[in-house]
Design a protein around this motif. Structure first.
Motif, PDB file in Angstrom:
ATOM      1  N   PHE A   1       0.726   4.237   9.847  1.00 31.10           N
ATOM      2  CA  PHE A   1      -0.680   3.890  10.031  1.00 31.10           C
ATOM      3  C   PHE A   1      -0.878   2.388   9.999  1.00 31.10           C
ATOM      4  O   PHE A   1      -1.780   1.857  10.607  1.00 31.10           O
ATOM      5  CB  PHE A   1      -1.574   4.609   9.013  1.00 31.10           C
ATOM      6  CG  PHE A   1      -1.536   4.031   7.640  1.00 31.10           C
ATOM      7  CD1 PHE A   1      -2.322   2.942   7.325  1.00 31.10           C
ATOM      8  CD2 PHE A   1      -0.753   4.599   6.648  1.00 31.10           C
ATOM      9  CE1 PHE A   1      -2.320   2.434   6.051  1.00 31.10           C
ATOM     10  CE2 PHE A   1      -0.756   4.084   5.397  1.00 31.10           C
ATOM     11  CZ  PHE A   1      -1.538   2.999   5.084  1.00 31.10           C
ATOM     12  N   PHE A   2       0.034   1.740   9.290  1.00 35.29           N
ATOM     13  CA  PHE A   2      -0.053   0.288   9.309  1.00 35.29           C
ATOM     14  C   PHE A   2       0.231  -0.217  10.704  1.00 35.29           C
ATOM     15  O   PHE A   2      -0.458  -1.064  11.230  1.00 35.29           O
ATOM     16  CB  PHE A   2       0.946  -0.318   8.337  1.00 35.29           C
ATOM     17  CG  PHE A   2       0.450  -0.303   6.932  1.00 35.29           C
ATOM     18  CD1 PHE A   2      -0.603  -1.130   6.560  1.00 35.29           C
ATOM     19  CD2 PHE A   2       0.991   0.543   5.994  1.00 35.29           C
ATOM     20  CE1 PHE A   2      -1.066  -1.123   5.260  1.00 35.29           C
ATOM     21  CE2 PHE A   2       0.524   0.548   4.705  1.00 35.29           C
ATOM     22  CZ  PHE A   2      -0.505  -0.281   4.330  1.00 35.29           C
TER      23      PHE A   2
ATOM     24  N   PRO B   1      -6.272  -1.733   4.258  1.00 35.65           N
ATOM     25  CA  PRO B   1      -5.734  -0.798   5.246  1.00 35.65           C
ATOM     26  C   PRO B   1      -6.785   0.215   5.690  1.00 35.65           C
ATOM     27  O   PRO B   1      -6.754   0.679   6.828  1.00 35.65           O
ATOM     28  CB  PRO B   1      -4.607  -0.097   4.479  1.00 35.65           C
ATOM     29  CG  PRO B   1      -4.941  -0.267   3.050  1.00 35.65           C
ATOM     30  CD  PRO B   1      -5.675  -1.558   2.929  1.00 35.65           C
ATOM     31  N   ARG B   2      -7.631   0.551   4.809  1.00 34.50           N
ATOM     32  CA  ARG B   2      -8.716   1.464   5.145  1.00 34.50           C
ATOM     33  C   ARG B   2      -9.989   0.912   4.535  1.00 34.50           C
ATOM     34  O   ARG B   2      -9.947   0.045   3.664  1.00 34.50           O
ATOM     35  CB  ARG B   2      -8.448   2.878   4.593  1.00 34.50           C
ATOM     36  CG  ARG B   2      -7.294   3.578   5.254  1.00 34.50           C
ATOM     37  CD  ARG B   2      -7.660   4.025   6.661  1.00 34.50           C
ATOM     38  NE  ARG B   2      -6.629   4.890   7.227  1.00 34.50           N
ATOM     39  CZ  ARG B   2      -5.513   4.458   7.782  1.00 34.50           C
ATOM     40  NH1 ARG B   2      -5.262   3.163   7.790  1.00 34.50           N
ATOM     41  NH2 ARG B   2      -4.641   5.299   8.293  1.00 34.50           N
TER      42      ARG B   2
ATOM     43  N   VAL C   1      -8.442   2.933  -2.468  1.00 31.15           N
ATOM     44  CA  VAL C   1      -8.543   2.813  -1.021  1.00 31.15           C
ATOM     45  C   VAL C   1      -8.012   4.103  -0.424  1.00 31.15           C
ATOM     46  O   VAL C   1      -6.800   4.362  -0.440  1.00 31.15           O
ATOM     47  CB  VAL C   1      -7.744   1.605  -0.509  1.00 31.15           C
ATOM     48  CG1 VAL C   1      -7.890   1.483   0.996  1.00 31.15           C
ATOM     49  CG2 VAL C   1      -8.179   0.337  -1.213  1.00 31.15           C
TER      50      VAL C   1
ATOM     51  N   TRP D   1       0.855  -1.185   0.000  1.00 32.37           N
ATOM     52  CA  TRP D   1       0.000   0.000   0.000  1.00 32.37           C
ATOM     53  C   TRP D   1       0.887   1.229   0.000  1.00 32.37           C
ATOM     54  O   TRP D   1       1.983   1.222   0.550  1.00 32.37           O
ATOM     55  CB  TRP D   1      -0.929   0.005   1.221  1.00 32.37           C
ATOM     56  CG  TRP D   1      -1.855  -1.170   1.259  1.00 32.37           C
ATOM     57  CD1 TRP D   1      -1.785  -2.213   2.122  1.00 32.37           C
ATOM     58  CD2 TRP D   1      -2.953  -1.410   0.399  1.00 32.37           C
ATOM     59  NE1 TRP D   1      -2.781  -3.113   1.847  1.00 32.37           N
ATOM     60  CE2 TRP D   1      -3.517  -2.635   0.791  1.00 32.37           C
ATOM     61  CE3 TRP D   1      -3.538  -0.729  -0.672  1.00 32.37           C
ATOM     62  CZ2 TRP D   1      -4.635  -3.192   0.164  1.00 32.37           C
ATOM     63  CZ3 TRP D   1      -4.638  -1.277  -1.304  1.00 32.37           C
ATOM     64  CH2 TRP D   1      -5.186  -2.486  -0.893  1.00 32.37           C
ATOM     65  N   TYR D   2       0.370   2.245  -0.596  1.00 32.64           N
ATOM     66  CA  TYR D   2       1.165   3.472  -0.666  1.00 32.64           C
ATOM     67  C   TYR D   2       1.382   4.041   0.727  1.00 32.64           C
ATOM     68  O   TYR D   2       0.625   3.769   1.669  1.00 32.64           O
ATOM     69  CB  TYR D   2       0.468   4.524  -1.536  1.00 32.64           C
ATOM     70  CG  TYR D   2       0.431   4.146  -2.993  1.00 32.64           C
ATOM     71  CD1 TYR D   2       1.467   3.448  -3.588  1.00 32.64           C
ATOM     72  CD2 TYR D   2      -0.657   4.508  -3.784  1.00 32.64           C
ATOM     73  CE1 TYR D   2       1.424   3.112  -4.929  1.00 32.64           C
ATOM     74  CE2 TYR D   2      -0.701   4.185  -5.130  1.00 32.64           C
ATOM     75  CZ  TYR D   2       0.340   3.483  -5.698  1.00 32.64           C
ATOM     76  OH  TYR D   2       0.303   3.155  -7.018  1.00 32.64           O
ATOM     77  N   TYR D   3       2.359   4.816   0.795  1.00 33.00           N
ATOM     78  CA  TYR D   3       2.660   5.440   2.082  1.00 33.00           C
ATOM     79  C   TYR D   3       1.709   6.577   2.356  1.00 33.00           C
ATOM     80  O   TYR D   3       1.140   7.177   1.446  1.00 33.00           O
ATOM     81  CB  TYR D   3       4.092   5.950   2.113  1.00 33.00           C
ATOM     82  CG  TYR D   3       5.067   4.845   1.924  1.00 33.00           C
ATOM     83  CD1 TYR D   3       5.342   3.955   2.952  1.00 33.00           C
ATOM     84  CD2 TYR D   3       5.681   4.640   0.705  1.00 33.00           C
ATOM     85  CE1 TYR D   3       6.220   2.910   2.765  1.00 33.00           C
ATOM     86  CE2 TYR D   3       6.567   3.598   0.511  1.00 33.00           C
ATOM     87  CZ  TYR D   3       6.824   2.730   1.550  1.00 33.00           C
ATOM     88  OH  TYR D   3       7.673   1.682   1.364  1.00 33.00           O
TER      89      TYR D   3
ATOM     90  N   GLU E   1      -2.659   0.410  12.885  1.00 33.78           N
ATOM     91  CA  GLU E   1      -3.761  -0.504  12.622  1.00 33.78           C
ATOM     92  C   GLU E   1      -3.444  -1.899  13.095  1.00 33.78           C
ATOM     93  O   GLU E   1      -4.311  -2.633  13.535  1.00 33.78           O
ATOM     94  CB  GLU E   1      -4.048  -0.521  11.121  1.00 33.78           C
ATOM     95  CG  GLU E   1      -5.009   0.546  10.703  1.00 33.78           C
ATOM     96  CD  GLU E   1      -5.778   0.130   9.482  1.00 33.78           C
ATOM     97  OE1 GLU E   1      -5.425  -0.897   8.889  1.00 33.78           O
ATOM     98  OE2 GLU E   1      -6.720   0.828   9.137  1.00 33.78           O
TER      99      GLU E   1
ATOM    100  N   PHE F   1      -5.131   0.531  -4.658  1.00 30.66           N
ATOM    101  CA  PHE F   1      -6.303   0.287  -5.484  1.00 30.66           C
ATOM    102  C   PHE F   1      -6.661  -1.189  -5.433  1.00 30.66           C
ATOM    103  O   PHE F   1      -5.794  -2.064  -5.317  1.00 30.66           O
ATOM    104  CB  PHE F   1      -6.027   0.698  -6.936  1.00 30.66           C
ATOM    105  CG  PHE F   1      -5.472   2.092  -7.043  1.00 30.66           C
ATOM    106  CD1 PHE F   1      -6.336   3.175  -7.083  1.00 30.66           C
ATOM    107  CD2 PHE F   1      -4.103   2.313  -7.066  1.00 30.66           C
ATOM    108  CE1 PHE F   1      -5.825   4.464  -7.166  1.00 30.66           C
ATOM    109  CE2 PHE F   1      -3.595   3.585  -7.152  1.00 30.66           C
ATOM    110  CZ  PHE F   1      -4.451   4.675  -7.196  1.00 30.66           C
ATOM    111  N   ILE F   2      -7.943  -1.388  -5.534  1.00 31.09           N
ATOM    112  CA  ILE F   2      -8.421  -2.763  -5.664  1.00 31.09           C
ATOM    113  C   ILE F   2      -9.367  -2.807  -6.851  1.00 31.09           C
ATOM    114  O   ILE F   2      -9.919  -1.781  -7.261  1.00 31.09           O
ATOM    115  CB  ILE F   2      -9.141  -3.248  -4.385  1.00 31.09           C
ATOM    116  CG1 ILE F   2     -10.299  -2.323  -4.044  1.00 31.09           C
ATOM    117  CG2 ILE F   2      -8.158  -3.327  -3.217  1.00 31.09           C
ATOM    118  CD1 ILE F   2     -11.142  -2.804  -2.877  1.00 31.09           C
TER     119      ILE F   2
ATOM    120  N   VAL G   1      -4.432   8.197  -1.541  1.00 32.78           N
ATOM    121  CA  VAL G   1      -4.949   6.841  -1.492  1.00 32.78           C
ATOM    122  C   VAL G   1      -3.840   5.890  -1.091  1.00 32.78           C
ATOM    123  O   VAL G   1      -2.664   6.139  -1.310  1.00 32.78           O
ATOM    124  CB  VAL G   1      -5.536   6.422  -2.857  1.00 32.78           C
ATOM    125  CG1 VAL G   1      -6.689   7.324  -3.237  1.00 32.78           C
ATOM    126  CG2 VAL G   1      -4.458   6.443  -3.926  1.00 32.78           C
ATOM    127  N   CYS G   2      -4.293   4.800  -0.488  1.00 33.30           N
ATOM    128  CA  CYS G   2      -3.329   3.769  -0.078  1.00 33.30           C
ATOM    129  C   CYS G   2      -3.024   2.835  -1.222  1.00 33.30           C
ATOM    130  O   CYS G   2      -1.973   2.178  -1.236  1.00 33.30           O
ATOM    131  CB  CYS G   2      -3.909   2.942   1.065  1.00 33.30           C
ATOM    132  SG  CYS G   2      -4.251   3.881   2.532  1.00 33.30           S
TER     133      CYS G   2
END
Lengths: 1374, 441
Positions: free
Chosen positions: A1226-1227, B426-427, B380, A1202-1204, A1230, B402-403, B399-400
């Motif tokens: 945030f990871f 993640p979100r 996301v 996931w992107y930062y 979480e 894509f799905i 965004v974190c």
């Protein structure tokens, strides 16, 4: 027809056999040789076949065929010899141009064994041709009587040639052919590995270098007040260098040392003259003396008395700036200015004074400024003499140089500049000298406190005391020698004013060395890092220390100061100024890319440059004031004393030689010193030549004095060098040791070579022959000398001086004295000039030799210039450049000075110097300008290019690399001294440079950095530093001497071999290099000392060469152009920010260069400059991680993360870092809960899990027969069985677990409960294992879990049941 | 079209059956070749034999084979001269002497001078906006300038505003990427850590308001980064824009210029745009008109769509689908909240009183999961999960990832998604795009 048939059969048979010769197989070659002998009737056809095979064979298989040719020619001979000779050159060239450096070394060895086989003409033509391909290839003017046994293996012969020096090369020259082949193979393998290692090291070093370069580039542009400063700086540098050398030597042979000390004292006296009035007078006397022998003698005397005091003063000045300043100022500036002015025009006195003080620069300046007229006069004189031809040649370049120098320096006349600069120079010179002295002393003596010039020297090294004594003794010797020289030189001087100039510079250097450890120090500081470091220790502790501390990365800022101080003396500044560090670096990099320069050389260059810049900065900042003041006085004194000495020397070259001989005798134990002496001599001649008539006399004297004074220092240097080499040899691999030894030898040889080389260039044909003969004889004689050196040398000196002066005489003297020296010198030349080429081209055996040569060459440049040579060279060169056509003189003078210095220390050295003087004279005759230039060029080329290149190239092989590495350190050490020298030069030149051109500074910086980097990079550096320092300071001398002695011995043999080869090579190289020489001169002028030479040689070399060439051809214009180019490189881009299309359509090479500079990452093509070493390291680490990740990928599932988050992105800097913190904040947040759960679960697992084996994955509990639940553990990267425990090698459920404790193990319950718990657990695991799940497992689980929990459960139950059933059935079966 | 020095060397074929063609390039020429597009197309390998060359600003390693897949359009440029071998059968391959590379390089030189100036004066480096119509090589120029900058040690930032053909992330996004190393010759810039904002469409015109909003967001974040990171500040940024240069597209460019406070605008091959920008932008903004390269190829709509598809595929599967393994799992409708940014435009007359059209463009419209979600790309959002109150920041949140919805089971109230990373998400705030991706390969 039978004949035809037989011929066809024979040819066919031979052809087929020949085609199998794909590797160096002695048996095979023997067979083919026999076959060829049997078919002697068809020699032409056989030869045609072989030659065709040479043409068509792959590059890697050419050498064996050439060996076959060699074998046939030597074992069969007869018709084959003639037939092969026809196309020998083309065949040889065909091979040479296709093969790598190692093979070229072999080729060189091979060719070196042909002297008795093929006609000399043929070989000469061959050398010329090869030299055209590879400038480093030495051209044997006269085919030396090579031992080259006719029999078989070229390798074996090479061994003979190279044996002592080149252990690595030896592999090729295996003792016996059969053994050779095997040994070669093994050695080659080792070399290859070593090369790899070296390459890696080199890359690191390169990175560092690049960093330093980048820093430098970013750094200053040296102002151009180069001429005057350069001259002053030069003189001091040589002196300093020489002095240390001498001292070390002296200690060993105290008896001899006594005379030496006297000589030294003369130097000191000379230094004493620094008093404004005295120096001038003395110089004048010297100048007069050169033409008229009588006057010189007088001057020497005066100088002598003065010198003793002066040295003290100088030493003290180092501690006490005030004293030094006055001394240095008065002598150096005055002398320089006077000399330069007077020399060209009229006043011999001025010339003598100038020459004596800061001969090279002054002379150069004088030559340059008023030089043209003077030069003309000088030329005329020379022309009158046999040397006329040479002189003409030299003159050509000299005038150019002068003009260039003038231009560079500015429109201001040399006189004006000198006058104005005198003070500066003086100060600068003093500072330089001080710096040098300090550096030396520092280097010699670890304790800075010893730094006080005299005390320091003495204190620093045990030898120092003896040295000091020796110094005192030396001065007298010098005086004597000077008187002798003066007498002899007188003629020469008269005939060759230019020569005298160069000699003066040298002498000045020599004097400086003795008198002014100060000068040396300054020179060191400026030119050589080590020197600088020493200097820093002594005076500007921090500055100097910095260089020491960070040899690789000298602080650029320091250099400027030095430069300023140096500027007055140094002419080099012009070039240096013109070329910015960046430019230099760029050029160097280009050259490296082009293969002209080896990576090692390049690195060394960069280090040196860095050091230079740092020194300059330091000098400018700290020293400029205090240093200048103190140093100048000392320098001046030194110069004066030197001048006097020089005069004396000139008057009685014989006497000098005798002195040298005596010294040598005293030092006899130390062959190295003797060698140095010859080298020095040769160098002296060179300076003389360049400088021209007026300088010649003075120069000679100076040289002599310097040698005397230098003798002690020089020996030390040599010893040091030698010792390092020896040490390295011992410590390092055989190749490396060889390299090192070669280096040491080279250093020694370098001077000799230079000496020899100069003669050759000047009188190309005749000199060459003469030189060759001498050289050849030299090696032999050298060997003898080594044993008997004292006796032999003296006679030779005596006899030679007169005759030699004019022409042959030079050779003769040089030969006799140097035998060892000469050998070395030729070798040096070879290495220097040809070294690179040869190295590249040379075969394996050759490689070793070449490497050695390179090493030598490098060493020479570094050692010579830096060490004794360095001191001398730096001084001499710088002086020479400044004074004369300066540049020409400079280069020559530098080298000579270096040699002189080296020689100076030992009596024998003096002889050598005398001889050298003769050569210089010859040069003058031949063509002062050309001769010097050629020398300089060659030297620079060889030194810079060859050493570095050689090292890199040769080093490419593992062995080579190690060798380089070792050499590098050695080099570094030498370089350090050199650097110190350069810094001094820079310091001297610095101001000029700054004023004239910024570019110059960059080069200087590069030089400095180069040297430093090399040291740092190299492991040896420490040793080098230690050794060099001691040598310089004189402290080290004794230890060094001891090492040196062995080293010398090593070198001598090598030298002998080298000499033979080198000598031939030298002639050619000289010619080609001649253009370079000017450049070197320029550099030398600017940097004056080793730094310049190194820079020139390595990175600068090319730039220098171009400069030199331009100088010779169109000195001023070319220099300017070069400078401009240099400037353009950095500043060629106009302000494009306006985006005007007109500007945008121009190609600005610097932009392209910048994009393509630096080391290219082999994985991603990204380039990293020296300044980005750390980045490169990180980058490589990143690659490693990437690769590692790729490997791991097979085990783990990789996926895009996931992107930062926003904050991460804003704060993130390096991808590497990002990757490290792949788990963004945030990871983590979480996952906190999950992590906790995981941890808890992990604990359970720890106690309850069992590592699953392949067949255990589906294993069931031994007790309940229930299948275990396998799960994947990321950390362990293996499957584990959940809730399992191993008991007595049997796995069962851990019933301590709640589920098993609370639940009865009824199969039904198990089935019901277990699936649920398992599901829960699996979910947890999934969370835990999110990142680590294997591709197959994870999706499966996830899908199972997420898609249909119930179904899953059912399935699992079913599976379990099935499993249990199967297991049970299996058990049942069992 | 210099074709000299081209010779067939079938004997050198490295790989069986591959034809080797050698090109000897003089200095300042470039070899252009295109690899045939299509599934069955054969890859072309390129190797630098001698000299030095670069591909879009990225230097080549000697004796290293670079592989270019179908549809690749490559230009190997050399400043010093070189020789290159091509293995395989490119659709077209020729040597061109007429390139604007010198201008591009000097543009870099000028920017570098500005960076040096900035370094000296402790100011920010040049912010460059590259504008021009479609198919003029904007992205290539950006890549060039970025690679050059990073090669001389700078740390520039790429701001990708081309929502149609994003070079950084999937289409329908705007993004910023810190450039730390030259673009990979084959793969382009490493996209380890981009900052990506959801736009949702392949053309700014569908929601110009959102587009401008996101531009401002990027500018703001970039400025923040510049405050934190000096190197980034000095490095400046290169802004790649859409090829939409008329009407509101032009306005968007002007807005972008003001939002980023650009110092330089490079106009590629569009004189009118050049003059308009010169007129409308502050005088201190240097507007430079640069020619486009003759090697630029016009791309068809089909080509663009394929490129977009490929970009999405690359997001999940990595370059050439080799390096990454995406995950597929089910997500319950109840776990996530799906929004669409921008209400469908409706006549003003139909708007509630007091509402303007602009407001609707930034409005979050909840989307009810249904079968029509299938194949849609969902972003996301990194916005913190929360109640309605948290919605406000969603649009402006990056965004974190894509799905892609691959299957919707309305009965089970779950949808199966293709995710770059394993579960969980993640979100749980998802933004729907107009773009759809069918994982056919």
């Amino acid at each position: 027809m039978d004949d035809n048939a037989a011929r066809e059969d024979a040819c066919r048979e031979y052809q087929s056999s020949l085609e199998d010769l794909t590797f160096n197989s002695k048996p095979h070659i023997n067979m083919l040789t026999i076959l060829a002998e049997e078919n002697l009737n068809f020699a032409k056809d056989i030869v045609a076949i072989i030659e065709a095979q040479i043409l068509k064979a792959p590059a890697t298989e050419k050498l064996p065929v050439l060996y076959l040719v060699d074998s046939i020619v030597k074992n069969v001979g007869g018709e084959y010899l003639e037939v092969f000779a026809k196309n020998l050159i083309s065949s040889f060239i065909c091979v040479f141009e296709k093969v790598d450096e190692n093979t070229r070394k072999s080729l060189f060895k091979l060719r070196s064994t042909w002297d008795d086989v093929f006609p000399l003409k043929k070989l000469y033509a061959l050398d010329v041709r090869v030299n055209s391909l590879d400038p480093a290839w030495p051209i044997k003017p006269l085919p030396p009587t090579v031992n080259a046994s006719i029999h078989v293996n070229p390798k074996a012969k090479p061994e003979e040639w190279v044996p002592p020096p080149a252990p690595p090369p030896q592999p090729v020259p295996a003792m016996s052919q059969s053994s050779l082949t095997q040994e070669q193979l093994i050695r080659q393998q080792l070399l290859a590995k070593q090369k790899q290692l070296l390459e890696l090291q080199q890359k690191k070093i390169e990175l560092e270098l690049e960093q330093t370069k980048a820093q430098l580039a970013g750094g200053f542009v040296l102002p151009t007040s180069t001429n005057a400063p350069a001259a002053t700086s030069v003189a001091p540098k040589p002196i300093n260098q020489t002095a240390p050398m001498v001292r070390p030597w002296i200690p060993p042979s105290q008896t001899q040392t006594d005379p030496k000390p006297s000589t030294r004292d003369p130097r000191l006296n000379r230094a004493g003259p620094p008093a404004p009035s005295q120096p001038k007078e003395q110089p004048a006397v010297k100048k007069d003396t050169p033409p008229t022998t009588g006057s010189p003698a007088l001057t020497p005397e005066k100088r002598l008395p003065e010198k003793p005091t002066r040295p003290d003063k100088a030493r003290t000045p180092r501690k006490e700036v005030s004293e030094d300043k006055p001394k240095s100022k008065s002598p150096s500036p005055l002398a320089k200015s006077v000399q330069s002015k007077n020399k060209p025009v009229e006043s011999e006195v001025h010339k003598s004074v100038d020459g004596t003080k800061k001969d090279p620069r002054l002379r150069k300046r004088t030559q340059e400024k008023s030089s043209e007229t003077k030069d003309d006069e000088m030329k005329e004189k020379k022309r009158c003499s046999e040397k006329k031809e040479r002189e003409e040649v030299a003159r050509g370049p000299e005038p150019q140089r002068f003009s260039k120098g003038n231009l560079v320096n500015g429109s201001v006349t040399k006189h004006d500049r000198e006058d104005s600069e005198k003070a500066e120079f003086k100060t600068g010179g003093n500072a330089r000298t001080h710096a040098r002295k300090r550096t030396r002393s520092r280097s010699l003596s670890p304790s800075p406190s010893h730094k006080p010039f005299k005390p320091r020297r003495v204190r620093t090294d045990e030898p120092q005391h003896p040295k000091s004594g020796r110094d005192d003794r030396l001065p007298p010797k010098k005086n004597q020698s000077e008187s002798r020289r003066s007498k002899r030189p007188g003629e020469d001087r008269h005939s060759e004013s230019r020569d005298s100039h160069s000699p003066r510079s040298h002498d000045g250097g020599g004097k400086d060395t003795k008198e002014a450890s100060h000068r040396w120090r300054s020179g060191w500081e400026e030119n050589k890092h080590p020197k600088q470091s020493e200097d820093t220790h002594m005076k500007p502790g921090p500055q100097r220390h910095k260089p020491y501390g960070t040899p690789t990365r000298p602080t650029t800022p320091r250099t400027p100061k030095h430069r300023l101080s140096v500027d007055a003396n140094l002419q080099i500044p012009e070039v240096l100024n013109s070329a910015s560090k960046k430019d230099l670096l760029r050029r160097a990099s280009k050259r490296v890319e082009s293969g002209e320069i080896s990576q090692e050389d390049f690195l060394n260059m960069a280090h040196q440059i860095k050091h230079f810049f740092q020194y300059q900065e330091e000098k400018q900042q700290q020293r400029s004031e205090s240093w200048d003041d103190s140093d100048f006085p000392t320098k001046k004194q030194l110069l004066k004393t030197q001048v006097t000495h020089r005069v004396r020397e000139w008057n009685s070259p014989l006497t000098e030689r005798q002195r040298y001989d005596e010294r040598e005798e005293q030092k006899s134990g130390y062959d190295a010193p003797r060698r140095y002496a010859p080298h020095l001599d040769s160098r002296h001649p060179d300076p003389r030549r360049p400088e021209g008539p007026p300088p010649s006399s003075t120069v000679v004297h100076r040289n002599c004095p310097s040698p005397v004074g230098l003798d002690a220092p020089a020996p030390r240097f040599e010893r040091e060098r030698l010792s390092p080499l020896q040490q390295r040899d011992a410590a390092e691999m055989s190749p490396v040791p060889r390299f090192e030894s070669p280096n040491s030898e080279h250093s020694d040889d370098g001077p000799l070579n230079l000496d020899v080389a100069p003669p050759h260039p000047q009188p190309p044909p005749p000199p060459k022959s003469i030189l060759k003969a001498p050289a050849r004889g030299g090696p032999l004689s050298s060997v003898r000398q080594l044993s008997d050196s004292p006796g032999h040398t003296p006679p030779h000196d005596g006899g030679h001086p007169p005759s030699h002066y004019d022409g042959p005489g030079h050779i003769g003297p040089s030969r006799p004295h140097p035998p060892g020296w000469y050998d070395e010198s030729p070798r040096f030349e070879g290495p220097h000039h040809q070294g690179p080429g040869r190295f590249d081209g040379g075969g394996p055996p050759h490689h070793n030799i070449p490497e050695r040569f390179d090493g030598l060459g490098q060493c020479d440049s570094p050692h010579m210039s830096h060490g004794p040579i360095r001191g001398g060279d730096g001084m001499g060169r710088f002086e020479g450049h400044p004074q004369g056509p300066g540049r020409f003189v400079g280069p020559i003078s530098q080298q000579p000075t270096g040699r002189f210095v080296g020689q100076g220390p030992g009596p024998g050295h003096f002889e050598g110097p005398v001889q050298c003087f003769d050569p210089p004279r010859h040069f003058d005759n031949m063509g002062p300008g050309s001769g010097p230039i050629g020398f300089q060029q060659q030297r620079p080329m060889c030194f810079v290019g060859p050493p570095n290149q050689m090292a890199p190239i040769r080093f490419e092989g593992l062995g080579h690399f190690e060798g380089p590495g070792q050499q590098g350190p050695r080099y570094d050490i030498p370089s350090v001294p050199h650097q110190g020298g350069p810094p001094r030069f820079e310091g001297q030149q610095g101001p000029p440079r700054l004023a004239p051109q910024h570019n110059l500074q960059p080069p200087i910086r590069q030089m400095g950095p180069m040297a430093f980097p090399a040291q740092p990079n190299l492991q040896l550096p420490p040793n080098f530093n230690m050794q060099p320092a001691p040598q310089f300071s004189q402290q080290a001398p004794a230890p060094f001497y001891n090492p040196a002695a062995p080293a010398v011995g090593m070198q001598q043999p090598v030298m002998g071999n080298m000499n033979q080869t080198v000598l031939p090579q030298n002639p050619v190289p000289f010619r080609p290099q001649t253009p370079q020489a000017p450049a070197e001169n320029h550099f030398g002028q600017v940097d004056v000392n080793d730094l310049l030479s190194k820079l020139i040689l390595t990175g600068i070399i090319k730039p220098v060469q171009p400069d030199a060439a331009p100088n010779t051809a169109t000195p001023v214009v070319e220099e300017e152009e070069e400078e401009q180019e240099e400037v353009e490189e950095e500043d060629d881009i106009p302000d494009l920010t306006s985006f005007s299309l007109d500007d945008m359509k121009q190609r600005y090479e610097s932009m392209v260069t910048k994009l393509y500079s630096g080391n290219q990452c082999c994985l991603c093509s990204m380039r990293f400059t020296a300044a980005q070493t750390d980045m490169y390291a990180d980058h490589l680490d990143w690659h490693f991680r990437q690769n590692h990740a790729g490997k791991v990928a097979s085990k783990k599932v990789t996926h895009r993360r996931w992107y930062y988050g926003l904050t991460d992105w804003i704060e993130f800097e390096e991808i590497a870092d990002l990757e490290e913190r792949a788990k963004s904040q945030f990871f983590e947040k979480e996952n906190e809960e999950e992590v906790q759960k995981n941890q808890a679960a992990a604990k359970e697992k720890e106690f309850q899990s069992v590592k699953a084996t392949k067949d255990q994955v589906r294993e069931s509990c031994e007790i309940c027969q229930e299948a275990f639940e396998p799960y994947w553990v990321e950390e362990e990267e293996d499957w584990f069985l959940k809730n399992a425990i191993r008991v007595d090698d049997k796995v069962r459920h851990d019933y301590t677990t709640s589920s098993y404790l609370d639940v009865t193990p009824s199969p039904h319950k198990v089935l019901t409960d277990h699936p649920l718990s398992a599901f829960i657990k699996t979910e947890e695991e999934d969370k835990k294992e999110e990142n680590s799940c294997s591709m197959a497992a994870a999706p499966d689980k996830q899908e199972e879990q997420s898609e249909a929990g119930e179904l899953l459960e059912v399935k699992k139950e079913e599976e379990q049941e099935v499993v249990t059933d199967t297991v049970q059935s299996e058990e049942d079966k069992v | 079209m210099a074709t000299e020095g081209v010779e067939k060397l079938s004997e050198d074929a490295p790989a069986a059956g591959k034809v080797s063609t050698r090109f000897d390039l003089e200095k300042e020429t470039e070899l252009r070749f295109e690899v045939e597009a299509g599934e069955a197309a054969e890859q072309v390998e390129m190797e630098l034999l001698t000299g030095m060359a670069e591909v879009f600003g990225s230097e080549l390693n000697r004796n290293k084979k670079y592989t270019f897949g179908p549809g690749s359009k490559i230009a190997v440029f050399t400043w010093q001269g070189c020789s290159v071998n091509l293995y395989g059968k490119p659709e077209v391959a020729y040597v061109s002497k007429d390139t604007p590379m010198l201008l591009y390089l000097n543009t870099h030189a000028a920017l570098e001078q500005m960076r040096k100036q900035a370094e000296r004066d402790n100011e920010r480096g040049p912010r460059v906006m590259v504008v021009g119509p479609t198919d003029v090589g904007k992205s290539t120029v950006c890549r060039l300038l970025l690679s050059y900058a990073v090669r001389v040690g700078r740390r520039p930032t790429l701001v990708e505003l081309d929502v149609g053909q994003s070079g950084v992330s999937v289409p329908g996004t705007v993004s910023a990427l810190c450039i730390e190393r030259p673009a990979d010759v084959e793969e382009g810039f490493s996209v380890q850590a981009p900052l990506v904002y959801h736009f949702g469409s392949t053309t700014p015109g569908t929601n110009i308001k959102l587009y401008n909003k996101l531009t401002s967001c990027l500018a703001e974040v970039f400025s923040q980064r510049c405050e934190v990171n000096r190197k980034a500040s000095v490095g400046g940024c290169i802004i790649n824009t859409c090829g939409w240069v008329k009407g509101s597209g032009y306005q968007a460019l002007v807005h972008c210029a003001s939002a980023f406070q650009v110092d330089v605008v490079l106009v590629l091959d569009h004189e009118r745009l050049y003059n308009e920008l010169k007129r409308d932008l502050p005088h201190f903004v240097r507007v430079v008109l640069l020619p486009k390269s003759g090697g630029v190829v016009e791309r068809s709509k089909e080509c663009r769509r394929e490129a977009r598809d490929e970009k999405i595929r690359e997001y999940f599967y990595g370059f050439r689908g080799l390096s990454f393994y995406p995950f597929s799992f089910e997500v319950r409708f109840s776990e996530v909240r799906i929004y669409k940014i921008g209400a469908p435009s409706i006549p003003d007359s139909c708007l509630p009183l007091g509402m303007s059209q602009d407001d609707t463009q930034l409005k979050l419209v909840p989307v009810t999961p249904g079968r029509d979600l299938t194949y849609h790309v969902l972003s996301v959002s990194s916005a913190e999960d929360g109640d309605e109150g948290a919605r406000k920041g969603i649009v402006e949140s990056p965004v974190c990832g894509f799905i892609v919805v691959t299957f919707v089971d309305t009965q089970a109230q779950v949808m199966k998604v293709l995710s770059p990373a394993p579960r969980p998400l993640p979100r749980h705030t998802l933004l729907i795009m107009d773009i759809r991706f069918m994982d056919m390969k």
